[in-house]
Design a protein around this motif. Structure first.
Motif, PDB file in Angstrom:
ATOM      1  N   ARG A  62       0.842  -1.207   0.000  1.00  0.00           N
ATOM      2  CA  ARG A  62       0.000   0.000   0.000  1.00  0.00           C
ATOM      3  C   ARG A  62       0.875   1.255   0.000  1.00  0.00           C
ATOM      4  N   THR A  63       1.948   1.226   0.788  1.00  0.00           N
ATOM      5  CA  THR A  63       2.868   2.375   0.821  1.00  0.00           C
ATOM      6  C   THR A  63       3.462   2.619  -0.564  1.00  0.00           C
ATOM      7  N   MET A  64       3.868   1.550  -1.226  1.00  0.00           N
ATOM      8  CA  MET A  64       4.469   1.693  -2.559  1.00  0.00           C
ATOM      9  C   MET A  64       3.458   2.242  -3.560  1.00  0.00           C
ATOM     10  N   ALA A  65       2.230   1.796  -3.452  1.00  0.00           N
ATOM     11  CA  ALA A  65       1.189   2.291  -4.358  1.00  0.00           C
ATOM     12  C   ALA A  65       0.959   3.785  -4.148  1.00  0.00           C
ATOM     13  N   MET A  66       1.012   4.221  -2.883  1.00  0.00           N
ATOM     14  CA  MET A  66       0.840   5.646  -2.592  1.00  0.00           C
ATOM     15  C   MET A  66       1.983   6.466  -3.173  1.00  0.00           C
ATOM     16  N   LEU A  67       3.212   5.986  -3.036  1.00  0.00           N
ATOM     17  CA  LEU A  67       4.362   6.715  -3.576  1.00  0.00           C
ATOM     18  C   LEU A  67       4.274   6.817  -5.093  1.00  0.00           C
ATOM     19  N   HIS A  96       3.072  -8.439  -7.493  1.00  0.00           N
ATOM     20  CA  HIS A  96       2.208  -7.297  -7.180  1.00  0.00           C
ATOM     21  C   HIS A  96       2.687  -5.960  -7.714  1.00  0.00           C
ATOM     22  N   GLN A  97       3.975  -5.863  -8.037  1.00  0.00           N
ATOM     23  CA  GLN A  97       4.526  -4.583  -8.447  1.00  0.00           C
ATOM     24  C   GLN A  97       4.253  -4.379  -9.922  1.00  0.00           C
ATOM     25  N   HIS A  98       3.510  -3.353 -10.264  1.00  0.00           N
ATOM     26  CA  HIS A  98       3.128  -3.173 -11.651  1.00  0.00           C
ATOM     27  C   HIS A  98       3.808  -1.970 -12.293  1.00  0.00           C
TER      28      HIS A  98
END
Ligand SMILES: [Zn+2]
Length: 178
Positions: free
Chosen positions: A70-75, A146-148
């Motif tokens: 979730r943190t990575m998606a926000m960044l 998960h990393q897109h």
């Protein structure tokens, strides 16, 4: 042990000697490291990262959890909406685990770990809680699933707290998907 006053004094030294106001707003960075909170394994120090160079996400064990994702998606969102500086790729994404991690004794508390990983107790065995080489592989696989973000090199390192050296457990591999 340093007090708050000591640390404010250290900051005065930093701000006079090493500070620069010229860093681009770049929360995401060209490098992202997911590492453990352990005070012996500060990723910036053990990997020689400079200010403005990397975003560092730290949790117990340096594990890739739903919270990490979730943190990575926000960044990534910050960059997409144009607040952040767009960095030309490839990005470097590193999972950094280490020997003698507190995750090893915490394996005796499955209730805490199921909450952390948001998985049922029966799946904890898949997380390689006692072996940093295994856990790095597990977490790199999770990022690959998960990393897109396209054009990202993902790798896994294990830091040895007795020698100060890192070993490449998972060689950089390109995530190149849209
Ligand atoms: Zn640790």
């Amino acid at each position: 042990m340093p007090t708050t006053e000591d640390l404010v004094s250290r900051n005065a030294v930093f701000s006079a000697a090493d500070f620069s106001a010229d860093f681009a707003h770049n929360a995401w960075g060209t490098v992202t490291v997911i590492g453990c909170v352990d005070s012996r394994v500060d990723p910036a120090q053990v990997l020689g990262l400079e200010l403005g160079e990397a975003s560092i996400i730290r949790d117990v064990g340096g594990r890739v959890t739903p919270s990490t994702l979730r943190t990575m998606a926000m960044l990534a969102r910050v960059e997409r909406v144009g607040i952040d500086t767009v960095v030309p790729g490839p990005r470097t994404l590193i999972v950094l685990h280490h020997t003698d991690c507190s995750m090893i004794p915490l394996a005796a508390f499955p209730d805490l770990l199921t909450e952390l990983f948001e998985i049922p107790t029966g799946q904890l065995d898949t997380k390689s809680l006692r072996d940093p080489f295994g856990s790095v592989r597990v977490d790199v696989d999770l990022l690959r699933a998960h990393q897109h973000e396209a054009n990202t090199l993902v790798s896994g390192l294990v830091y040895d707290v007795h020698t100060g050296r890192v070993e490449v457990a998972v060689a950089p591999m390109l995530l190149d998907r849209e």
